[in-house]
Design an enzyme around this catalytic site. Structure first.
Site, short mmCIF file in Angstrom:
data_model
loop_
_atom_site.label_atom_id
_atom_site.label_comp_id
_atom_site.label_asym_id
_atom_site.label_seq_id
_atom_site.Cartn_x
_atom_site.Cartn_y
_atom_site.Cartn_z
CD GLU A 49 -2.87 0.18 2.73
OE1 GLU A 49 -3.33 -0.94 2.93
OE2 GLU A 49 -3.02 1.18 3.25
CG ASP A 60 -2.61 8.98 7.86
OD1 ASP A 60 -2.71 7.94 8.41
OD2 ASP A 60 -2.61 9.71 6.72
CE1 TYR A 174 -7.35 -0.34 7.33
CE2 TYR A 174 -6.19 -0.10 5.34
CZ TYR A 174 -6.23 0.22 6.63
OH TYR A 174 -5.14 0.47 7.26
#
Lengths: 264, 392
Positions: A49, A60, A174
């Site tokens: 990825e 993040d 995911y």
């Protein structure tokens, strides 16, 4: 079947989980990043990825934020990242997934990005800030190019949303292991098995679990309940620590090797 | 199934981890909005605590000085805590209480929204964390201390450009992990759905009052509404109740050191379409879609995006957007102070500067209403520094 789906099928037949490894493209520098990508493959990553760095990544934590800033200091563009994938394709057939926020794709041009990504050898794309509500244009563009569209599910996703997301997802689903940003953690959340179970009830598609998975022991635990584990920040931090040293590729390959061993 | 759109702008471009928390807020707001008891309570606090209605004031000397149209001010600077931010803070804090949340979380740039949030947290007995860029913590020391006095925990943000956009990033990141107990009290009419709609609704009290007050004062509606635009909450609050009237609207952005220098914050005037902080809107960005650093003398306008409804009003032509430089804003700050004895916030000074130019071009029987969104006490140190530089 896509190369991503094939990978999951083959691993399942061998009773192995998939090791998905995330790094930020261009981190710590374009040259080192190219070597790191090769090292991921050599270390045994099943899927790579690559993050397209964005100035304001909402999901993040510090490790990936800082890595993105370092990559952006080298003026890494989405075009550069596609070029990296093209170069990598000369060496490896491992599936490559791009992970990005939507704005860089918007500015590149949604249709053009999908076409160029496919041409470069990209297999799938995760657009982290594109929920089902807003994904129409992107999904059409990706479908037209046979790119997998990978979507995230969170512990707070309702059953109704889960159904929608697994319908839209191709390649794999995911599963975000916990609420909050990306980042290495010491432990897995205690309710992870139930979380994966809730998604499993809605789909036969492969499920990979990410966010907070930082050690071989985590990977082993995850692979007992899901089809794959995504390790990001732990690898990114290692890259950061080893940046500028000749040992960087070797250190990355070794860590990835330890993670991969845990999937078996 | 898309929600929260204004024409092609707006929406909800966020990670899945934020969809649950945002949906909870949207659902709670939808039910509160229709609940007469909630509205009654909101009116109570706005009247008895925030000091509403704020007056409209005719600037006789300034209008004469400009030599044209009559300039009126909507005096949001007279609201409690010194700016329009309290309208939204009271509304959302009531919603947080209704949702059973124990803590408020907010971002702030200049500190006005942080102070408003810390204030309502004290009022309703809630915990409070304010995220503020390190650079803004340094620039706005007085407001940081005000927040601390009010009992808030001020968290400096050291990521990215260390200003408002980074404070927003960090607040969303923290909220993702804490949404079960924490309410994110977003400060402007931007961000993902439901914030642009909800913040607009809470700020529309400005325009509703002003509409009645102008009819009373002048027997007619103003010809122009003028308001500064950073994220755009004071402007949309003034504009929205006038959308169906024959009234022209001008949003004034920060041209900083001049649009040509690149050191500005004029996302509508000089930006392009993109996605930031959960919304499709207009942004200051590179060709590759990275968000650019911004500059304005007014920290509250120093933001690379803008509320999506403004992008829509610009696209449809219903409102016009212009940009005013730091220097002109400081000039207007001095003019309003000397001519009317009113110290405007540097943000609001941008709107005053444009209104003064506009008034000079218009006949005396025309009327301009400016939203004086905040008072300038917080800016006195900065202005002293800037004017001192000019003298050297």
């Amino acid at each position: 079947m896509s190369r991503i789906a094939d990978t999951f099928t083959e691993l399942k037949a061998k009773n192995e989980g998939a090791l998905v490894v995330f790094t930020v493209a261009g981190h710590p520098s374009p040259e080192e990043s190219t070597k790191v990508t090769t090292a991921l493959a050599e270390g045994g990553a099943d899927i790579i990825e690559l993050g397209i760095p964005f100035s304001d990544p909402l999901a993040d934590g510090p490790a990936i934020q800082n890595a993105s800033q370092r990559a952006l200091a080298h003026d890494i563009t989405p075009g550069d990242v596609l070029e990296m994938v093209r170069a990598f394709r000369g060496k490896s057939e491992i599936p490559v997934v791009l992970m990005t926020c939507y704005n860089p794709i918007c500015q590149y041009g949604v249709g053009r990005f999908a076409a160029d990504a496919k041409a470069a050898g990209v297999d799938g794309v995760i657009v982290t800030d594109l929920p089902p509500e807003e994904c129409g244009e992107w999904v059409s563009a990706a479908r037209a190019e046979d790119l997998d569209t990978i979507f995230l599910l969170a512990p707070t996703s309702s059953t109704e949303r889960t159904k929608k997301v697994v319908d839209l997802a191709t390649g794999f689903v995911y599963c975000v292991s916990r609420m909050g940003v990306t980042g290495a953690r010491e432990d897995l959340p205690p309710d992870l098995k139930n979380l994966v179970g809730r998604i499993r009830r809605e789909t036969d598609k492969p499920i990979a679990v990410g966010f907070g998975i930082s050690q071989p022991a985590h990977v082993a635990q995850v692979c007992r309940i899901a089809d794959g584990a995504v390790v990001g920040s732990a690898v990114v931090s290692l890259i950061d620590k080893q940046r500028g040293t000749a040992d960087l590729p070797q250190a990355v390959a070794q860590f990835v090797g330890e993670l991969k061993a845990a999937t078996r | 199934m898309s929600v929260g759109h204004f024409g092609e702008f707006g929406g909800i471009f966020v990670p899945e981890t934020l969809m649950g928390p945002l949906t909870d807020v949207a659902d709670a707001y939808e039910s509160a909005r229709r609940d007469p008891e909630f509205q009654r309570e909101l009116s109570y606090w706005l009247k008895h605590y925030a000091g509403r209605p704020t007056p409209v004031y005719y600037c006789r000397r300034m209008s004469e000085e400009c030599g044209g149209a009559k300039i009126y001010l909507k005096r949001e600077d007279l609201a409690h805590t010194g700016a329009h931010k309290i309208n939204n803070a009271v509304g959302q804090a009531l919603l947080a209480v209704r949702m059973g949340r124990e803590r408020l979380l907010a971002e702030t740039g200049a500190g006005q929204h942080g102070v408003a949030t810390a204030t309502v947290a004290a009022l309703f007995g809630l915990g409070c964390d304010i995220y503020m860029g390190e650079e803004d913590v340094r620039r706005q020391a007085l407001n940081v201390y005000r927040m601390k006095l009010l009992g808030a925990n001020v968290v400096p943000v050291s990521s990215g450009s260390k200003t408002l956009k980074d404070a927003i990033n960090e607040a969303f990141r923290v909220w993702m992990a804490t949404a079960e107990t924490t309410y994110y009290l977003f400060g402007t009419a931007a961000g993902p759905h439901p914030y642009p709609t909800m913040v607009r609704d809470f700020q529309s009290v400005i325009g509703r009052e002003a509409r009645e007050q102008m009819l009373e004062a002048e027997g007619r509606l103003p010809d122009y509404l003028v308001a500064c635009v950073g994220g755009g909450s004071n402007a949309i609050g003034l504009f929205h109740p006038f959308l169906d009237d024959e009234v022209q609207m001008v949003g004034v952005e920060a041209a900083g050191r001049g649009l040509a220098t690149g050191k500005h914050a004029a996302s509508l005037t000089a930006g392009s379409q993109g996605v930031l902080h959960g919304a499709h809107t207009k942004l200051l960005q590179t060709d590759e879609g990275q968000i650019k650093p911004t500059h304005s003398v007014a920290a509250g306008l120093d933001y690379p995006g803008v509320g999506p409804e403004h992008a829509h009003l610009q696209r449809t032509g219903r409102a016009e957007y212009v940009a005013v430089t730091d220097d002109k804003a400081i000039g207007a700050f001095q003019a309003l102070t000397r001519l009317e004895g009113i110290l405007p916030a540097l943000e609001s000074s941008h709107a005053v500067a444009y209104a003064m130019e506009l008034a000079a071009r218009m006949p005396r029987d025309r009327v301009i209403l400016v939203n004086l969104s905040g008072r300038g006490d917080k800016d006195v140190d900065e202005v002293r520094r800037l004017l001192g530089d000019d003298d050297r």
